[in-house]
Design a protein around this motif. Structure first.
Motif, short mmCIF file in Angstrom:
data_model
loop_
_atom_site.label_atom_id
_atom_site.label_comp_id
_atom_site.label_asym_id
_atom_site.label_seq_id
_atom_site.Cartn_x
_atom_site.Cartn_y
_atom_site.Cartn_z
N ILE A 155 3.89 35.94 15.19
CA ILE A 155 4.85 37.03 14.97
C ILE A 155 4.78 37.42 13.49
CG2 ILE A 155 7.30 37.68 15.01
CD1 ILE A 155 7.61 35.42 17.17
N GLU A 213 6.47 28.42 17.95
CA GLU A 213 6.04 29.76 17.58
C GLU A 213 5.82 29.78 16.07
OE1 GLU A 213 9.18 32.49 18.55
OE2 GLU A 213 10.64 31.49 17.25
N HIS A 221 6.15 39.91 10.41
CA HIS A 221 7.10 40.89 9.89
C HIS A 221 6.61 41.37 8.54
CE1 HIS A 221 10.85 42.90 8.80
NE2 HIS A 221 10.72 42.33 7.62
N ILE A 227 5.94 32.32 12.74
CA ILE A 227 6.45 33.60 12.23
C ILE A 227 5.99 33.74 10.78
CG2 ILE A 227 8.52 34.93 11.67
CD1 ILE A 227 9.96 33.23 13.88
#
Length: 265
Positions: free
Chosen positions: A58, A34, A60, A36
């Motif tokens: 992902i 994955e 943030h 991030i």
């Protein structure tokens, strides 16, 4: 999930595009992974670009600017992988390199952190590993304005002047631009020390790994480009002062004013 790739970025969209191209290209890692991205209040459209072009990433978004340590710790807190790959946005990953680092780590349980060989944009070797520092070394580095070409014997030893860059080997510490370690071990180390806002947190992480009995290893069988800008040494400026403060905190924290540990001889 075998590996979580954690990228912290702040207005690095042009370089981030190259990194993501290398991570999602035809030769991407074969491991289940994955990606991030922790965005540190970018104003260059990074978040919109990543969400539009790489919807599986992902993302943030910070509400306020934070330091390198805090941002990476946040990224790892979102990770699900057995391993984490701490990766700067100015990295370009060569095919198979992530797999090589993790395969080596899997086969060597006494290793805490493993790093690749970093290259400059023209694919020449980039010095990214060092011995640990003490107050004398820091003073010399300041006086010599960070000149890596100096003939000073103490600085040459610190810079690993005799380093065989073609050999897999333990090193005292490695630049935090590209590091692989097990997520559980990262959490055991309590991640990067957030009292470092910028600079030297990678040196500190590696020293704490060694203190727990786990080595830091340089593996040139994995290669990556690092488009590195040494802003902290371009004269006296805010970043150079920040770098010096981080060095002083590191010395105080580990009581290294008069001596420096060396786990590699």
């Amino acid at each position: 999930m075998k590996v979580s790739i954690v990228i912290v970025t702040m207005n690095h969209l042009s370089k981030l595009k190259n990194l993501l191209d290398s991570l999602f290209g035809k030769e991407q890692t074969k491991l289940k992974h994955e990606v991030i991205v922790v965005d540190n209040c970018s104003e260059d459209g990074t978040v919109d670009f990543v969400r539009a072009e790489y919807p599986n990433v992902i993302v943030h978004e910070n509400e306020q600017i934070k330091g390198f340590a805090a941002n990476n710790n946040k990224g790892v807190s979102l990770a699900k992988g057995e391993y984490v790959f701490i990766c700067n946005p100015d990295i370009i990953v060569f095919p198979g390199s992530i797999d090589t680092l993790i395969r080596y780590h899997d086969r060597n349980p006494s290793v805490g952190i493993v790093c690749p060989q970093l290259l400059n944009s023209d694919k020449t070797y980039q010095a990214s590993v060092r011995r640990f520092m003490n107050a004398k070394i820091i003073a010399l580095r300041v006086l010599l304005k960070g000149n890596d070409a100096t003939n000073n014997k103490i600085v040459r030893k610190y810079l690993l002047d005799d380093f065989d860059k073609s050999k897999i080997q333990p090193v005292d510490w490695a630049m935090g631009a590209a590091l692989v370690l097990k997520r559980d071990f990262y959490l055991k180390l309590k991640g990067f020390d957030e009292r470092f806002f910028l600079y030297v947190e990678d040196v500190d992480l590696c020293l704490r790994s060694w203190k727990l009995g786990f080595s830091v290893v340089y593996n040139p069988e994995a290669r990556m480009i690092h488009d590195h800008q040494r802003a902290s040494f371009n004269g006296i400026n805010r970043k150079s002062i920040m770098h010096l403060r981080s060095m002083i905190y590191f010395l105080k924290k580990h009581k290294l004013f008069f001596s420096s540990p060396s786990y590699v001889h």
